[in-house]
Design a protein around this motif. Structure first.
Motif, short mmCIF file in Angstrom:
data_model
loop_
_atom_site.label_atom_id
_atom_site.label_comp_id
_atom_site.label_asym_id
_atom_site.label_seq_id
_atom_site.Cartn_x
_atom_site.Cartn_y
_atom_site.Cartn_z
N GLU A 162 -21.56 -26.00 29.60
CA GLU A 162 -22.68 -25.11 29.81
C GLU A 162 -23.01 -25.13 31.29
O GLU A 162 -22.41 -25.87 32.06
N ASP A 201 -24.11 -36.21 23.49
CA ASP A 201 -25.20 -35.79 24.38
C ASP A 201 -26.28 -36.85 24.46
O ASP A 201 -27.46 -36.53 24.53
N ARG A 227 -29.02 -36.89 27.47
CA ARG A 227 -30.12 -35.94 27.41
C ARG A 227 -31.02 -36.19 26.21
O ARG A 227 -32.21 -35.91 26.26
N GLU A 228 -30.43 -36.71 25.14
CA GLU A 228 -31.27 -37.05 23.99
C GLU A 228 -32.34 -38.04 24.42
O GLU A 228 -33.53 -37.85 24.16
N TYR A 244 -33.27 -38.88 27.52
CA TYR A 244 -34.14 -38.38 28.59
C TYR A 244 -35.18 -37.43 28.03
O TYR A 244 -36.34 -37.42 28.44
N GLN A 245 -34.78 -36.60 27.10
CA GLN A 245 -35.74 -35.68 26.51
C GLN A 245 -36.79 -36.45 25.71
O GLN A 245 -37.96 -36.11 25.73
N TRP A 246 -36.34 -37.48 25.06
CA TRP A 246 -37.32 -38.29 24.31
C TRP A 246 -38.34 -38.89 25.28
O TRP A 246 -39.54 -38.85 25.03
N ARG A 275 -39.16 -37.77 28.15
CA ARG A 275 -39.97 -36.72 28.74
C ARG A 275 -41.07 -36.27 27.80
O ARG A 275 -42.19 -35.98 28.23
N GLN A 276 -40.78 -36.21 26.52
CA GLN A 276 -41.75 -35.65 25.59
C GLN A 276 -42.67 -36.69 24.98
O GLN A 276 -43.77 -36.37 24.59
N ASN A 277 -42.18 -37.91 24.84
CA ASN A 277 -42.93 -38.85 24.01
C ASN A 277 -43.41 -40.10 24.72
O ASN A 277 -43.76 -41.07 24.07
N MET A 302 -34.27 -35.23 34.70
CA MET A 302 -34.28 -34.80 33.30
C MET A 302 -35.45 -35.35 32.52
O MET A 302 -36.04 -34.65 31.70
N PHE A 307 -36.38 -46.90 21.81
CA PHE A 307 -35.54 -45.77 21.42
C PHE A 307 -34.10 -46.13 21.70
O PHE A 307 -33.80 -46.79 22.69
N THR A 308 -33.23 -45.71 20.81
CA THR A 308 -31.80 -45.85 21.03
C THR A 308 -31.19 -44.52 20.67
O THR A 308 -31.52 -43.94 19.65
N SER A 309 -30.30 -44.04 21.53
CA SER A 309 -29.75 -42.71 21.28
C SER A 309 -28.70 -42.78 20.18
O SER A 309 -28.32 -43.84 19.72
#
Lengths: 490, 748
Positions: free
Chosen positions: B47, B524, B527-528, B530-532, B534-536, B556, B699-701
């Motif tokens: 992408e 991924d 990003r999983e 990093y997004q976690w 970022r949001q939580n 990210m 958290f663990t991806s």
């Protein structure tokens, strides 16, 4: 053929709602306002449905005019908190289905906790006459998870508090309240002493609790009760949905993009996320209250679906395009537990033919779903929805009509949106709605507009002219002699 | 290939100048198109995403620039990195890249083309590589009159893997635009030198300024141009052209470079910039001497010259030494020393040595990155030596220095590639010019020469340039040479495509694997997680991770980090290394002092992912040891037999380190008892995994690549965490072993 007839029939409706004016105007009344006691509820059945992650309530009431003059305004009370979470109010005639939804509007009182929804009966009710009303509405953010934080492998329970007597501004002769649950596992509920031949309330029948029937209650009577029940599904709450519908006449395309800000309002994790447990539970006990997947059924013919979030493409999605329906299945990057948040964006393209029609008068009518969220068994609630219909550059005379309950429409405006090589900008119809639920996902939005040929030719001409101007300028610049030494020129 | 076709077209169709120039423009456009499209593998496969590590910072900075405007960007103090120190970002970066993207962004916006800033950043490097190809064309055209050489150089430049490695789509790094600027500055320099033109000199200075604003590698130009001038002077080629070109460039270029806050007064203060200043002064002297020579008789001039030159040199050297020792001029920096002594960094600055791109180049890398250009390169240099005009000296000097630096440091392959392309293109075009000539030379007494020429053509056709009367007569010789070169060129294209596709087109943020059915599966995890984050997590939750991930977390996850890839503060990095290498009890105070909320580690054991933190761990230990030799010892992490192990035989220090614990915590539970395997290192892990006391898993991806731990707050009851955890687990408090008094029977 047939559809065009339907469209022209709608056109008559369209002329009513011009987009330039805001559709719902709220009135503020003094706090001393009380609805005149001109009605009596002869019989009332209050159905509270807790099956989804929002509350759907319906009040079926037989109204009797006890005044001496004909009356046409019926009031339903709500608290200020309820009113802010209230959406999709629809009132119908229970007896006569052909009579369209009655006008329901909010009547807000100044500095008071009680506000009203006023229902206008299309025909004033004669003294002594009766009218059967079916009032349905949704309450968002209605539950509290109890316990508020649980372990990853535990079952989630929700609690809901309400009044066993239906809220009413009028005296009620006879009433009962049915509460429907998603399962028969109801952990706790308030018990009330019975009346008549029932020893105690409520009575449980499978996944349904019934409070009542109760006898005569005065106006404003209230009997607080609370229930707590198992709801081992995600409590999905979309705090804001921005939905863009972009129409392209040249491309014959309607592009959709939806930006979700999604929250899970369920129970929080008491211990932090444990991947081992999660992976094990995927095998042994796949039923969980974490949000794992969202399924978006799209119209047939949808293509080029994408699923991204703020840091790029999310690879965990599948798009199947079938003859009857296209299905976009997306999984969040991580399982979303209570208190967590997951914003994301999806989008897709569709052939304009299935949405856009030309009217005999020369204008265009666009018919798109007002809302196309995910279809989840547990439901989805939307606190704020902004639908933006971006029409081609130069579209005029924009009117719209929607079958979404008018009480949920907050505002509608026509603005200018500038994008790809626009000179005057595109006409954009922006509709703000609030407190919607996924049950309303098939409601239509009809937009009619005029789009003259000259407007459609504007862009190619502008692009052509500017390209020519660039070439001409380059030619002129190329002719300019910069050197002092003309003799040295080749 | 693409050089052969147009030539044939040329032969048949247009002989006119305008037809040729139209063809040339079309070919150049096609080459630029090929250069751009060959860099898009990753966009098509994955992408439009920013790659690797450093580009994430550039991307974040660009977003800041676009959102807040240029002046705010200039004054940007970033408090979300290097917590709690922060970073004066506006003054410590090269803004050229971000400003370029910002300008493109605003230009497109002005044309009401709504392009996402991310897409501009992703596609900036391929776009500029097209420009680099054109710049290589211009530079080569200055070297040789042959029209095909420039086109070949453009083609080589466009697809040479040595340059592609740093300019694929998504590789949004300073090098993305810097190589274009480098080549174009050189072109302008040659132009200025050849014409003695102040205009070209000023343009050269302008692009030099742009280069300084873009990349720290500008020092290469700063040193190469004086060196070229110096060599010219030594060859007795001093001329007013050189004087005008050099002084214009130096004066304006230095002023331009000093406008960049990060550079500031470095051009007059540091040793790296001294050669340029020295040559500038030297040129003044020469000009003065030149004037004096025209004014006084030659015998007197000889004496004057020696006296004058000796004094000037002595004074200059003395001044330099004094200024350096007094501290006016900074001595050479560590990174610079490691250019001369490749072992320097390993001993003195482990942080530089820990970066893989600072390692010396392995020899296969040259073939990997340049393929057949490697052997064409000396040929081209040799051919230039034959003519040796001023501009050819430049290429020779550049070739020598470029080769040396490319051998010392992997990333400097990048600066070598342009000169390789130019030289190789000259060699190939020279050959083709001779062998593609369909007509036999018109030589009346050809019979005698014929044999000799045939031999020559086959063996050493290059020499024939010296003797214009000598030619190639046999058609088969021509066809053999031309077709073999066509095959070489084809192989080169295939090699470049293969290298680009396999080696340089992985975003490294996203990993790809194949499912059993052949379909692509995207891993991924980064990003999983990093997004976690970022949001939580809280907006200002501080994340402690090894510095490699600092920029990614900033870009990210949008969370403050302790250290990042800027690596300006070795002590701070060593602090993080110490926290990772020490036991929980000892690193907890460090983490509390730095307000760390989460610890992020990368673990490749489940997936067999080699770039994980356990593999980098020894660098953390080494860097920490550099600052705290008493507290962290590398030796403690090796077993008695000197092995670096993570299984049951790992040392106690290793097993108790935060890094080990956070990597393997709970990992054993994923397997049946006693079967836990680290797939990366291929070892079986002990049955009982590490226990955490001061951290808890947050958290663990999905594939366990990223593991995030929350740093516990102080215990509510004032206990230390170890005993609190023991209490929660129901472990009886161990009575002190040396209990006084007799044993008492327990009564319950």
């Amino acid at each position: 053929m047939k559809t065009s007839v339907v469209f022209s029939a709608f056109l008559s409706l369209l002329s009513l709602a011009s987009a330039a004016t805001t559709s719902s105007d709220r009135k503020t009344y003094p706090s001393t306002f009380r609805p005149p006691q001109v009605f009596k509820n002869a019989n009332l059945v209050h159905i509270i449905s807790l099956e989804k992650n929002y509350v759907k309530e319906s009040i079926n009431v037989l109204v009797e005019n006890i005044d001496k003059s004909p009356q046409n305004e019926y009031y339903v009370p709500f608290t200020a908190d309820q009113l802010s979470r209230l959406g999709g109010v629809e009132v119908k005639d229970r007896k006569d289905g052909s009579v369209g939804p009655f006008v329901a509007e909010a009547v807000e009182l100044d500095q008071s906790d009680t506000h009203y929804i006023r229902i206008r009966l299309p025909k004033a009710l004669a003294p002594g006459a009766q009218q059967a009303l079916g009032i349905t509405y949704y309450l968002l953010k209605a539950y509290a998870p109890r316990p508020a934080s649980i372990k990853q492998e535990d079952q989630q329970h929700l609690a809901y508090a309400f009044s066993a007597y239906a809220p009413s501004a009028y005296a009620t002769s006879k009433q009962k309240t049915d509460v429907k649950f998603p399962s028969s596992t109801i952990a706790e509920y308030t018990k009330l002493p019975g009346s008549g031949d029932v020893a105690r309330f409520p009575q449980q029948q499978g996944s349904k609790l019934t409070y009542g029937p109760f006898d005569e209650k005065p106006a404003g009577a209230s009997q607080p009760v609370a229930v707590r029940y198992e709801f081992n599904k995600p409590v999905t709450h979309v705090s804001r949905l921005e939905r863009d519908v972009e129409v392209s006449h040249w491309g014959g395309n309607v592009a959709f993009e939806e930006r979700y800000t999604l929250h899970h309002r369920g129970a929080n994790l008491s211990a932090l996320f444990n991947r081992v447990k999660w992976q094990q539970s995927q095998y042994y006990q796949p039923n969980t209250w974490a949000l794992k997947e969202l399924k978006f059924p799209l119209r047939a013919g949808s293509a080029d679906a994408y699923y991204t979030d703020v840091i790029g493409n999310v690879s965990t999605s599948r798009f199947r395009s079938g003859k009857r329906e296209a299905l976009l299945e997306v999984r969040p990057r991580y399982p979303v537990f209570g208190g967590w948040k997951y914003p994301f964006t999806i989008g897709w393209n569709s052939d304009a033919k299935s949405y856009l029609r030309k009217t005999p008068a020369g204008g265009f009518v666009l018919n798109v779903p007002f809302l196309e969220g995910p279809r989840q068994a547990e439901g989805v609630e939307y606190e704020q929805v902004q639908v933006r219909v971006i029409l081609p550059e130069g579209a005029r005379n924009v009117k719209f009509h929607t079958t979404i309950p008018t009480q949920s429409i907050a505002s509608a405006d026509v603005e200018i949106h500038r994008t790809f090589l626009d000179t005057i900008g595109r006409t954009a119809l922006i509709i703000q709605a609030r407190n919607l639920v996924d049950e309303l996902r098939d409601r239509e939005l009809l937009v009619s507009y005029d789009y003259p040929l000259s407007a459609s030719l504007r862009k190619p001409l502008v692009v052509f002219a500017s390209a020519m101007a660039v070439f001409f300028a380059a030619w002129v610049v190329g002719r300019v002699e910069l050197k002092f030494d003309v003799a040295g020129k080749k | 290939m693409s050089a052969a076709d147009p030539l044939q077209v040329l032969a048949s169709a247009g002989k006119g100048e305008s037809t040729r120039s139209v063809l040339r423009v079309i070919i150049l456009a096609l080459i630029a198109g090929a250069a751009i499209s060959s860099r898009l593998f990753s966009v098509i496969r994955f992408e439009s995403i920013i790659h690797e590590f450093d580009p994430w910072f550039n991307f974040r900075a660009t977003k800041y620039l676009v959102a807040n405007g240029f002046y705010n960007f200039w004054d940007w103090f970033d408090d979300r990195t290097w917590h709690p120190l922060g970073r004066v970002t506006g003054g410590t970066l090269y803004p050229g890249l971000m400003v370029t993207s910002g300008v493109i962004y605003h230009a497109l916006r002005a044309l009401t083309i709504p392009v996402d800033i991310r897409n501009i950043c992703v596609l900036l490097a391929p776009g500029f590589s097209g420009l680099t190809a054109i710049a290589a064309y211009l530079l080569t055209n200055e070297m040789t009159p042959s029209p095909s050489a420039g086109l070949l150089a453009a083609l080589f430049m466009g697809i040479a893997p040595g340059y592609i490695s740093r300019s694929v789509a998504g590789s949004y790094d300073n090098e993305a635009i810097a190589i274009f600027l480098l080549v174009f500055t050189f072109y302008l320099w040659i132009k200025a030198l050849k014409q003695g033109s102040m205009l070209w000199g000023a343009l050269c200075a302008l692009f030099y300024g742009y280069m300084v604003a873009s990349w720290g590698g500008y020092a290469f130009i700063t040193c190469l141009l004086p060196l070229h001038s110096f060599v010219l002077i030594c060859m007795g080629r001093y001329s007013t052209r050189l004087y005008v070109a050099y002084t214009t460039w130096y004066a304006l270029g230095t002023l331009a470079s000093m406008q960049i806050p990060f550079v500031g007064f470095l051009p007059v203060k540091t040793s790296e910039h001294m050669p340029a200043l020295g040559i500038f002064g030297f040129l003044q002297l020469l000009a003065f001497l030149d004037y004096v020579r025209s004014a006084i008789p030659s015998r007197q001039f000889q004496t004057f010259l020696w006296l004058f030159a000796g004094t000037a040199f002595g004074v200059g050297l003395l001044g330099l030494v004094v200024a350096t020792s007094m501290g006016f001029i900074a001595p050479w920096s560590g990174r610079f020393y490691s250019l001369w002594d490749t072992g320097y960094a390993k001993i003195h600055i482990p942080i530089i040595a820990s970066v893989s791109e600072h390692q010396p180049t392995a020899w296969p890398a040259f073939f990997f990155d340049l393929q057949m250009l490697v052997w064409l390169f000396p040929v081209g240099v040799y051919l230039l030596f034959q003519e040796l005009a001023d501009e050819h000296v430049f290429i020779v000097v550049y070739a020598l220095f470029g080769s040396y630096f490319a051998g010392v440091m992997v990333r400097l392959m990048l600066t070598l590639t342009p000169v390789v392309c130019v030289a190789a293109a000259i060699a190939v075009s020279h050959l083709l010019d001779i062998y593609l000539n369909a007509k036999s030379p018109e030589n009346p007494d050809a019979a005698a020469d014929k044999d000799a020429d045939g031999k020559k053509g086959g063996k050493a056709g290059l020499k024939s340039t010296n003797k214009p009367l000598v030619g190639i007569y046999a058609g088969w010789v021509k066809s053999v040479i031309v077709s073999s070169f066509a095959i070489y060129l084809l192989l080169f294209v295939m090699h470049c495509t293969w290298v680009t596709s396999n080696a340089y087109s992985s975003p490294s943020v996203v990993l790809a694997s194949r499912l059993p059915d052949g379909s692509q599966h995207i891993i991924d995890d980064y990003r999983e997680a990093y997004q976690w984050l970022r949001q939580n997590t809280r907006e200002d939750a501080k994340i402690m991770s090894w510095w490699d991930y600092g920029y990614q977390i900033g870009g990210m996850a949008d969370r403050p980090t302790l250290v990042d890839n800027n690596t300006w503060n070795n002590t701070h990095i060593a602090t993080v290394g110490k926290a990772m290498a020490s036991s929980e009890e000892r690193s907890y105070p460090i983490m509390r002092q730095h307000e760390v909320d989460y610890v992020l580690v990368v673990f490749g054991g489940l997936l067999g992912y080699s770039g994980d933190d356990i593999n980098k761990f020894l660098w953390m230990v080494r860097i920490a040891e550099g600052i705290w030799p008493d507290e962290v010892k590398e030796r403690d992490f090796f077993t008695a037999r000197g092995e670096y192990r993570v299984d049951g035989d790992a040392t106690e220090t290793m097993k108790n380190s935060v890094m080990y614990k956070t990597s393997y915590y709970n990992y054993q539970n994923l397997f049946p008892p006693g079967q836990a395997v680290d797939r990366m290192r291929g070892v079986r892990l002990p049955e009982v995994g590490p226990q955490l006391t001061h951290l808890e898993e947050a958290f663990t991806s999905e594939n366990w690549i990223i593991r995030i731990y929350k740093v516990k707050d102080l215990d509510n009851l004032g206990r230390d965490h170890a005993s609190a955890v023991a209490f929660d687990k129901g472990v009886k408090k161990k009575k002190p072993a040396k209990k006084k008094g007799p044993r008492v029977l327990r009564v319950e």
